[in-house]
Design an enzyme around this catalytic site. Sequence first.
Site, PDB file in Angstrom:
ATOM      1  N   LYS A  71       2.840 -34.748 -15.872  1.00  0.00           N
ATOM      2  CA  LYS A  71       2.682 -33.465 -15.183  1.00  0.00           C
ATOM      3  C   LYS A  71       3.977 -32.646 -15.150  1.00  0.00           C
ATOM      4  O   LYS A  71       3.930 -31.421 -15.190  1.00  0.00           O
ATOM      5  CB  LYS A  71       2.197 -33.689 -13.750  1.00  0.00           C
ATOM      6  CG  LYS A  71       0.719 -33.990 -13.652  1.00  0.00           C
ATOM      7  CD  LYS A  71       0.273 -34.046 -12.202  1.00  0.00           C
ATOM      8  CE  LYS A  71      -1.191 -34.419 -12.126  1.00  0.00           C
ATOM      9  NZ  LYS A  71      -1.711 -34.462 -10.765  1.00  0.00           N
ATOM     10  N   ASP A  98      -3.964 -28.456  -8.904  1.00  0.00           N
ATOM     11  CA  ASP A  98      -3.891 -29.388  -7.764  1.00  0.00           C
ATOM     12  C   ASP A  98      -3.716 -28.588  -6.475  1.00  0.00           C
ATOM     13  O   ASP A  98      -4.159 -29.010  -5.401  1.00  0.00           O
ATOM     14  CB  ASP A  98      -2.701 -30.349  -7.920  1.00  0.00           C
ATOM     15  CG  ASP A  98      -3.001 -31.467  -8.909  1.00  0.00           C
ATOM     16  OD1 ASP A  98      -4.188 -31.736  -9.159  1.00  0.00           O
ATOM     17  OD2 ASP A  98      -2.039 -32.070  -9.438  1.00  0.00           O
TER      18      ASP A  98
HETATM   19  P1  NAP Z   1       3.370 -39.944  -7.500  1.00  0.00           P
HETATM   20  O1  NAP Z   1       4.013 -38.735  -8.068  1.00  0.00           O
HETATM   21  O2  NAP Z   1       3.576 -41.248  -8.154  1.00  0.00           O
HETATM   22  O3  NAP Z   1       3.864 -40.070  -5.979  1.00  0.00           O
HETATM   23  C1  NAP Z   1       3.462 -41.132  -5.178  1.00  0.00           C
HETATM   24  C2  NAP Z   1       3.998 -40.961  -3.771  1.00  0.00           C
HETATM   25  O4  NAP Z   1       3.435 -41.992  -2.997  1.00  0.00           O
HETATM   26  C3  NAP Z   1       5.513 -41.079  -3.663  1.00  0.00           C
HETATM   27  O5  NAP Z   1       5.963 -40.241  -2.648  1.00  0.00           O
HETATM   28  C4  NAP Z   1       5.695 -42.541  -3.291  1.00  0.00           C
HETATM   29  O6  NAP Z   1       6.819 -42.804  -2.475  1.00  0.00           O
HETATM   30  C5  NAP Z   1       4.491 -42.772  -2.431  1.00  0.00           C
HETATM   31  N1  NAP Z   1       4.108 -44.181  -2.452  1.00  0.00           N
HETATM   32  C6  NAP Z   1       3.762 -44.901  -3.533  1.00  0.00           C
HETATM   33  N2  NAP Z   1       3.458 -46.160  -3.185  1.00  0.00           N
HETATM   34  C7  NAP Z   1       3.633 -46.243  -1.841  1.00  0.00           C
HETATM   35  C8  NAP Z   1       3.482 -47.275  -0.891  1.00  0.00           C
HETATM   36  N3  NAP Z   1       3.080 -48.496  -1.253  1.00  0.00           N
HETATM   37  N4  NAP Z   1       3.739 -47.001   0.393  1.00  0.00           N
HETATM   38  C9  NAP Z   1       4.134 -45.779   0.771  1.00  0.00           C
HETATM   39  N5  NAP Z   1       4.304 -44.739  -0.078  1.00  0.00           N
HETATM   40  C10 NAP Z   1       4.041 -44.970  -1.370  1.00  0.00           C
HETATM   41  O7  NAP Z   1       1.794 -39.751  -7.389  1.00  0.00           O
HETATM   42  P2  NAP Z   1       0.970 -38.391  -7.249  1.00  0.00           P
HETATM   43  O8  NAP Z   1       0.673 -37.843  -8.581  1.00  0.00           O
HETATM   44  O9  NAP Z   1       1.643 -37.517  -6.268  1.00  0.00           O
HETATM   45  O10 NAP Z   1      -0.398 -38.925  -6.661  1.00  0.00           O
HETATM   46  C11 NAP Z   1      -0.449 -39.520  -5.373  1.00  0.00           C
HETATM   47  C12 NAP Z   1      -1.873 -39.947  -5.084  1.00  0.00           C
HETATM   48  O11 NAP Z   1      -2.685 -38.805  -4.904  1.00  0.00           O
HETATM   49  C13 NAP Z   1      -2.527 -40.701  -6.241  1.00  0.00           C
HETATM   50  O12 NAP Z   1      -2.259 -42.065  -6.161  1.00  0.00           O
HETATM   51  C14 NAP Z   1      -3.985 -40.400  -6.097  1.00  0.00           C
HETATM   52  O13 NAP Z   1      -4.607 -41.395  -5.328  1.00  0.00           O
HETATM   53  C15 NAP Z   1      -3.993 -39.091  -5.337  1.00  0.00           C
HETATM   54  N6  NAP Z   1      -4.466 -38.007  -6.214  1.00  0.00           N
HETATM   55  C16 NAP Z   1      -5.677 -37.504  -5.946  1.00  0.00           C
HETATM   56  C17 NAP Z   1      -6.166 -36.485  -6.724  1.00  0.00           C
HETATM   57  C18 NAP Z   1      -7.502 -35.947  -6.414  1.00  0.00           C
HETATM   58  O14 NAP Z   1      -7.988 -35.119  -7.196  1.00  0.00           O
HETATM   59  N7  NAP Z   1      -8.116 -36.315  -5.314  1.00  0.00           N
HETATM   60  C19 NAP Z   1      -5.408 -35.961  -7.776  1.00  0.00           C
HETATM   61  C20 NAP Z   1      -4.165 -36.516  -8.030  1.00  0.00           C
HETATM   62  C21 NAP Z   1      -3.703 -37.538  -7.234  1.00  0.00           C
HETATM   63  P3  NAP Z   1       8.295 -43.058  -3.087  1.00  0.00           P
HETATM   64  O15 NAP Z   1       8.896 -41.680  -3.241  1.00  0.00           O
HETATM   65  O16 NAP Z   1       8.946 -43.888  -2.065  1.00  0.00           O
HETATM   66  O17 NAP Z   1       8.095 -43.751  -4.395  1.00  0.00           O
END
Ligand code: NAP
Length: 542
Positions: free
Chosen positions: A309, A346
């Site tokens: 992304k 998003d």
């Molecule tokens: P990302 O860029 O990898 O960011 C993940 C975030 O979650 C980071 O801030 C990370 O913290 C935190 N995190 C990861 N594992 C954790 C844990 N075990 N405990 C606490 N915090 C944790 O991912 P993203 O693209 O933003 O996506 C995040 C989530 O949104 C996805 O996993 C998905 O489930 C959801 N999502 C939903 C949609 C939808 O259409 N509904 C679309 C996209 C994503 P750190 O900074 O400490 O690593």
Amino acid sequence: MRASSSTYAARIRRFRLPRLCMPVVGPDASAMIERAESMVRDNPFMEFRLDYLSQPATALPKLKSFLEMHPEATAIATCRRAVNGGKFRGSVAAELNLLLKAADSGFPLVDLELQSVAALKTEDLQELSNRAGLIISHHNFRSTKKLEEQLAEMSKYPADFYKIVSTATNLYDNVVMMKFLEAHSAKHEMVGLCMGEQGIISRVLGVRAGSIFTFGAATRGEETAPGQVTASELRDTYRIETVDAATQVYGVAGDPVEQSLSPVMMNAAFRREAVNAVYLSLHAKSLKDLLACVHTIPIRGLSITMPYKQDIVKELENSDPLTRQIGACNTVVRSADGKLYGFNTDVAGVLVPLEQRLHLAGARVLLVGAGGVARAAAFGLKFKGAEVFITNRTPEKAQALARQAKVKYIKRADVAKQSFDVIINATPVGMGNNKQSPLEEKELNAKFVFDLVYVPAETKLIKMARAKNLQVIPGLEMFVQQGARQFEIWSGKPAPIAEMAYVVSKTLERRAAEEALEEKKPSAKRPSAKKVVRKPKKTARR
Ligand code: NAP
């Protein structure tokens, strides 16, 4: 020898050979016929893998009866030898003998691997060719290389169809296969596709490039190669029977993308709105590989997912101001001149479900997480006038995002002391088999809880929020809204949101039911079909 026999090819063409052929496997004739009976109505084109039978010769009379009972069926007989990746332990002469008998039993087509062909006498091959349409095949289990050389070797022998199946090790291998099909399908009746998880493009678009047909597994769980698509997916989701030269190609690109629900949702939207387009799942192991495909196929639009992304932004010719500010793009449009334009839907995915429920101006919103989606949410919410607080496992990342988006950072320890209008989970916590919640019960001081995780539909966070009588917003709503916006950008038509939500929730329900069923089954009692088709890796097919 003849240069190329057109007898059977012409006959098969007259029958309007379907684009989709389903392999039929089983340990004995009864099991095989049972499978064939269950398939024949929807899939009259089948490949009977005689090499799976413990006694293929004795099975032929029963298969003959089946074919007589089903004149609508078009059947290929294959008895691939173990040395060529099949299961038949007999000699080339025994393989020939079986295929001759199969032809006499009513099989209009027989498939013979190039190595067997090369070992046969000219007159034996001629005899087989006189009795049935001949497919000469070649399988490469490692790569998509030397296709021209393979065809040159195969076309020394007359045949009705030349089938080349390679393995895609990257997305561009699909392009190689399709260019190859385009170059040769005017001269030969070709069948071509790439095996492997990255071969999906060739499985769907190969027919457009000149492959007479392709292969689809009978059911999920009966796939005989990684990346193999089921016949129903090829037919219902990808509408393979209607893919043509004018079909526009879209896809979701990321690593991994195997579990993505975007193909189900976007293909349903295209079908509903009668847009001649197909939406594929593109497992891109590098951005370079993806971009080479985007420009060559050409792909009209992409949904970009993890981990590209942010990296895709520097490849874009232009993007809207919010996308530039966020520094992440989840939607790409490729214009006719090949330029790439980026958007971030998003933002709409987070904002629309919220705006359907409350006024965001002045609303206090807690964002848990500081990754890509949290970024989009923070900038979008700020733009709408919300008072945004960010907390994150790694505080420095939350602090940095808060500074950039001009919102507030909040320590996790202070969350329970505050109250909010909305809490948004933008972490993967609670996703899949992770049955955790990103926040504790005492920290859920809000009117609304919006969990962006959508698999499973009922996360632990959602359950906790319901138990506290808070209003919940499931992640599915974000998924549908961000996809709806993509659909509108690409097609210029209003998105069929109800249809999109319906197919996604039905697919989630089906997957959950399948998983629950699998969990309940002791391993010894897993479906017999699975046992029937399980093959050593080398024998993986299509
Ligand atoms: P990302 O860029 O990898 O960011 C993940 C975030 O979650 C980071 O801030 C990370 O913290 C935190 N995190 C990861 N594992 C954790 C844990 N075990 N405990 C606490 N915090 C944790 O991912 P993203 O693209 O933003 O996506 C995040 C989530 O949104 C996805 O996993 C998905 O489930 C959801 N999502 C939903 C949609 C939808 O259409 N509904 C679309 C996209 C994503 P750190 O900074 O400490 O690593």
